[in-house]
Write an enzyme that holds these catalytic residues in place. Structure first.
Site, PDB file in Angstrom:
ATOM      1  N   HIS A 175      -2.785  -5.617  -6.156  1.00 27.00           N
ATOM      2  CA  HIS A 175      -2.993  -6.834  -5.376  1.00 27.00           C
ATOM      3  C   HIS A 175      -4.475  -7.194  -5.337  1.00 27.00           C
ATOM      4  O   HIS A 175      -5.343  -6.379  -5.618  1.00 27.00           O
ATOM      5  CB  HIS A 175      -2.439  -6.673  -3.949  1.00 27.00           C
ATOM      6  CG  HIS A 175      -3.046  -5.531  -3.197  1.00 27.00           C
ATOM      7  ND1 HIS A 175      -2.564  -4.229  -3.285  1.00 27.00           N
ATOM      8  CD2 HIS A 175      -4.090  -5.471  -2.340  1.00 27.00           C
ATOM      9  CE1 HIS A 175      -3.295  -3.435  -2.515  1.00 27.00           C
ATOM     10  NE2 HIS A 175      -4.232  -4.169  -1.932  1.00 27.00           N
TER      11      HIS A 175
ATOM     12  N   TRP B  19     -12.490   4.163  -1.762  1.00 28.68           N
ATOM     13  CA  TRP B  19     -12.892   3.166  -2.757  1.00 28.68           C
ATOM     14  C   TRP B  19     -14.397   2.885  -2.767  1.00 28.68           C
ATOM     15  O   TRP B  19     -14.897   2.182  -3.634  1.00 28.68           O
ATOM     16  CB  TRP B  19     -12.149   1.849  -2.502  1.00 28.68           C
ATOM     17  CG  TRP B  19     -12.436   1.237  -1.155  1.00 28.68           C
ATOM     18  CD1 TRP B  19     -13.466   0.389  -0.829  1.00 28.68           C
ATOM     19  CD2 TRP B  19     -11.710   1.451   0.065  1.00 28.68           C
ATOM     20  NE1 TRP B  19     -13.413   0.057   0.504  1.00 28.68           N
ATOM     21  CE2 TRP B  19     -12.339   0.703   1.080  1.00 28.68           C
ATOM     22  CE3 TRP B  19     -10.567   2.191   0.385  1.00 28.68           C
ATOM     23  CZ2 TRP B  19     -11.887   0.683   2.398  1.00 28.68           C
ATOM     24  CZ3 TRP B  19     -10.116   2.174   1.702  1.00 28.68           C
ATOM     25  CH2 TRP B  19     -10.778   1.421   2.687  1.00 28.68           C
TER      26      TRP B  19
ATOM     27  N   CYS C 247     -14.567  -5.416   3.708  1.00 28.29           N
ATOM     28  CA  CYS C 247     -13.589  -5.488   2.621  1.00 28.29           C
ATOM     29  C   CYS C 247     -12.265  -5.957   3.191  1.00 28.29           C
ATOM     30  O   CYS C 247     -12.032  -5.873   4.401  1.00 28.29           O
ATOM     31  CB  CYS C 247     -13.446  -4.153   1.903  1.00 28.29           C
ATOM     32  SG  CYS C 247     -13.077  -2.772   2.981  1.00 28.29           S
TER      33      CYS C 247
ATOM     34  N   TYR D  33      -8.965  -0.654  -9.554  1.00 33.39           N
ATOM     35  CA  TYR D  33      -8.876   0.778  -9.290  1.00 33.39           C
ATOM     36  C   TYR D  33      -7.562   1.143  -8.623  1.00 33.39           C
ATOM     37  O   TYR D  33      -6.829   0.299  -8.124  1.00 33.39           O
ATOM     38  CB  TYR D  33     -10.053   1.258  -8.435  1.00 33.39           C
ATOM     39  CG  TYR D  33     -10.253   0.490  -7.152  1.00 33.39           C
ATOM     40  CD1 TYR D  33      -9.460   0.734  -6.030  1.00 33.39           C
ATOM     41  CD2 TYR D  33     -11.237  -0.476  -7.051  1.00 33.39           C
ATOM     42  CE1 TYR D  33      -9.642   0.028  -4.858  1.00 33.39           C
ATOM     43  CE2 TYR D  33     -11.433  -1.182  -5.881  1.00 33.39           C
ATOM     44  CZ  TYR D  33     -10.627  -0.916  -4.783  1.00 33.39           C
ATOM     45  OH  TYR D  33     -10.807  -1.624  -3.625  1.00 33.39           O
TER      46      TYR D  33
ATOM     47  N   GLU E 224      -4.512   2.501  -2.543  1.00 33.36           N
ATOM     48  CA  GLU E 224      -5.300   1.303  -2.808  1.00 33.36           C
ATOM     49  C   GLU E 224      -5.195   0.998  -4.299  1.00 33.36           C
ATOM     50  O   GLU E 224      -5.886   1.591  -5.122  1.00 33.36           O
ATOM     51  CB  GLU E 224      -6.763   1.516  -2.415  1.00 33.36           C
ATOM     52  CG  GLU E 224      -7.009   1.552  -0.931  1.00 33.36           C
ATOM     53  CD  GLU E 224      -6.810   0.210  -0.252  1.00 33.36           C
ATOM     54  OE1 GLU E 224      -6.538  -0.792  -0.939  1.00 33.36           O
ATOM     55  OE2 GLU E 224      -6.919   0.169   0.979  1.00 33.36           O
TER      56      GLU E 224
ATOM     57  N   HIS F 297       0.807  -1.222   0.000  1.00 31.44           N
ATOM     58  CA  HIS F 297       0.000   0.000   0.000  1.00 31.44           C
ATOM     59  C   HIS F 297       0.843   1.277   0.000  1.00 31.44           C
ATOM     60  O   HIS F 297       0.290   2.382   0.002  1.00 31.44           O
ATOM     61  CB  HIS F 297      -0.943   0.003   1.207  1.00 31.44           C
ATOM     62  CG  HIS F 297      -2.055  -0.992   1.098  1.00 31.44           C
ATOM     63  ND1 HIS F 297      -1.934  -2.294   1.524  1.00 31.44           N
ATOM     64  CD2 HIS F 297      -3.312  -0.879   0.588  1.00 31.44           C
ATOM     65  CE1 HIS F 297      -3.074  -2.934   1.300  1.00 31.44           C
ATOM     66  NE2 HIS F 297      -3.928  -2.114   0.735  1.00 31.44           N
TER      67      HIS F 297
ATOM     68  N   GLU G  49     -15.099  -9.808  11.338  1.00 35.69           N
ATOM     69  CA  GLU G  49     -15.358  -8.401  11.635  1.00 35.69           C
ATOM     70  C   GLU G  49     -16.731  -8.166  12.244  1.00 35.69           C
ATOM     71  O   GLU G  49     -16.876  -7.371  13.166  1.00 35.69           O
ATOM     72  CB  GLU G  49     -15.214  -7.555  10.363  1.00 35.69           C
ATOM     73  CG  GLU G  49     -13.793  -7.476   9.851  1.00 35.69           C
ATOM     74  CD  GLU G  49     -13.637  -6.502   8.690  1.00 35.69           C
ATOM     75  OE1 GLU G  49     -14.588  -5.748   8.388  1.00 35.69           O
ATOM     76  OE2 GLU G  49     -12.553  -6.495   8.079  1.00 35.69           O
TER      77      GLU G  49
ATOM     78  N   GLU H 294      -5.870  -1.925  -6.413  1.00 36.61           N
ATOM     79  CA  GLU H 294      -6.492  -3.222  -6.164  1.00 36.61           C
ATOM     80  C   GLU H 294      -7.230  -3.800  -7.368  1.00 36.61           C
ATOM     81  O   GLU H 294      -7.818  -3.073  -8.170  1.00 36.61           O
ATOM     82  CB  GLU H 294      -7.461  -3.129  -4.975  1.00 36.61           C
ATOM     83  CG  GLU H 294      -6.723  -2.812  -3.689  1.00 36.61           C
ATOM     84  CD  GLU H 294      -7.583  -2.880  -2.445  1.00 36.61           C
ATOM     85  OE1 GLU H 294      -7.037  -3.203  -1.391  1.00 36.61           O
ATOM     86  OE2 GLU H 294      -8.790  -2.601  -2.535  1.00 36.61           O
TER      87      GLU H 294
ATOM     88  N   HIS I  25      -8.454  -8.511   2.094  1.00 40.16           N
ATOM     89  CA  HIS I  25      -7.555  -9.168   1.155  1.00 40.16           C
ATOM     90  C   HIS I  25      -7.509 -10.667   1.434  1.00 40.16           C
ATOM     91  O   HIS I  25      -7.328 -11.053   2.585  1.00 40.16           O
ATOM     92  CB  HIS I  25      -6.139  -8.613   1.304  1.00 40.16           C
ATOM     93  CG  HIS I  25      -6.075  -7.117   1.263  1.00 40.16           C
ATOM     94  ND1 HIS I  25      -6.135  -6.333   2.405  1.00 40.16           N
ATOM     95  CD2 HIS I  25      -5.981  -6.270   0.218  1.00 40.16           C
ATOM     96  CE1 HIS I  25      -6.069  -5.058   2.055  1.00 40.16           C
ATOM     97  NE2 HIS I  25      -5.977  -4.996   0.742  1.00 40.16           N
TER      98      HIS I  25
END
Length: 197
Positions: free
Chosen positions: A48, A175, A83, A119, A130, A41, A103, A132, A85
């Protein structure tokens, strides 16, 4: 939470946090390597794999999450339901289900793929980027939420009109609108025309 080969590889056996690795991808989403999360990042950002989840209640309202203030990236801002990874080698669908449970303390009663979006969004506050290739998921939540306070500051279910009102006055992740707009066809299919998405 079930342990898969990918998640088992990334669990620390001594109770300490291992370095979190992300899957680096090319413009077609093909895995080309790994990088440590924070390093990926740093400007200009390394492309990624990521995922974004949009869960709705039975009235067609979208579940928003306010990111906890202790998060190193985009703390305190509002964003989509969940959101994150995937671990290297972890399927995006499995990662989306895993992180939603970690979460928010809830497993979606339905979770479906909704395409991908690529994006590049710099975050002016943190200086992080970001960059991604994001896998999108839409679904339903029908159980009571049990948010992890280290991850989630607050939650809210909103209609499209309420979202527009919130978006005008509250701070949202850089995002958020990109992933929501990319997911809209699947959101409309899930919630039906009367929900207004």
């Amino acid at each position: 939470m079930p342990i898969t080969p990918a998640t088992a590889t990334h669990r620390a056996s001594n109770g300490t946090a291992d370095a979190i690795l992300l899957e680096l991808v090319d413009e077609n989403g093909v895995t080309i390597g790994t990088a440590e999360k924070l390093a990926a990042h740093q400007p200009p950002g390394q492309l990624h794999r990521a995922f974004s989840v949009f869960l709705f209640d039975e009235q067609g309202r979208l579940l928003l999450q306010q990111r906890a203030l202790g998060k190193y990236h985009s703390p305190g801002v509002w964003s989509n339901t969940c959101c994150g990874h995937p671990y290297p080698g972890e399927a995006p669908f499995a990662a989306a289900a895993r992180r939603t449970y970690e979460e928010l303390g809830v497993s979606p009663s339905l979770l479906a793929e909704a395409g991908t979006v690529r994006y590049n969004h710099p975050d002016p506050d943190s200086g992080l980027v970001e960059q991604e290739y994001n896998h999108l998921f839409v679904g339903l939540v029908q159980s009571a939420l049990r948010p992890d306070p280290e991850e989630v500051g607050d939650t809210a279910f909103v209609t499209p009109a309420e979202l527009a009102e919130r978006h005008a006055k509250d701070t949202f992740s850089s995002w958020f609108m990109t992933v929501l707009d990319a997911a809209r066809p699947a959101v409309r299919e899930l919630t039906g025309p009367s929900a207004g998405w």
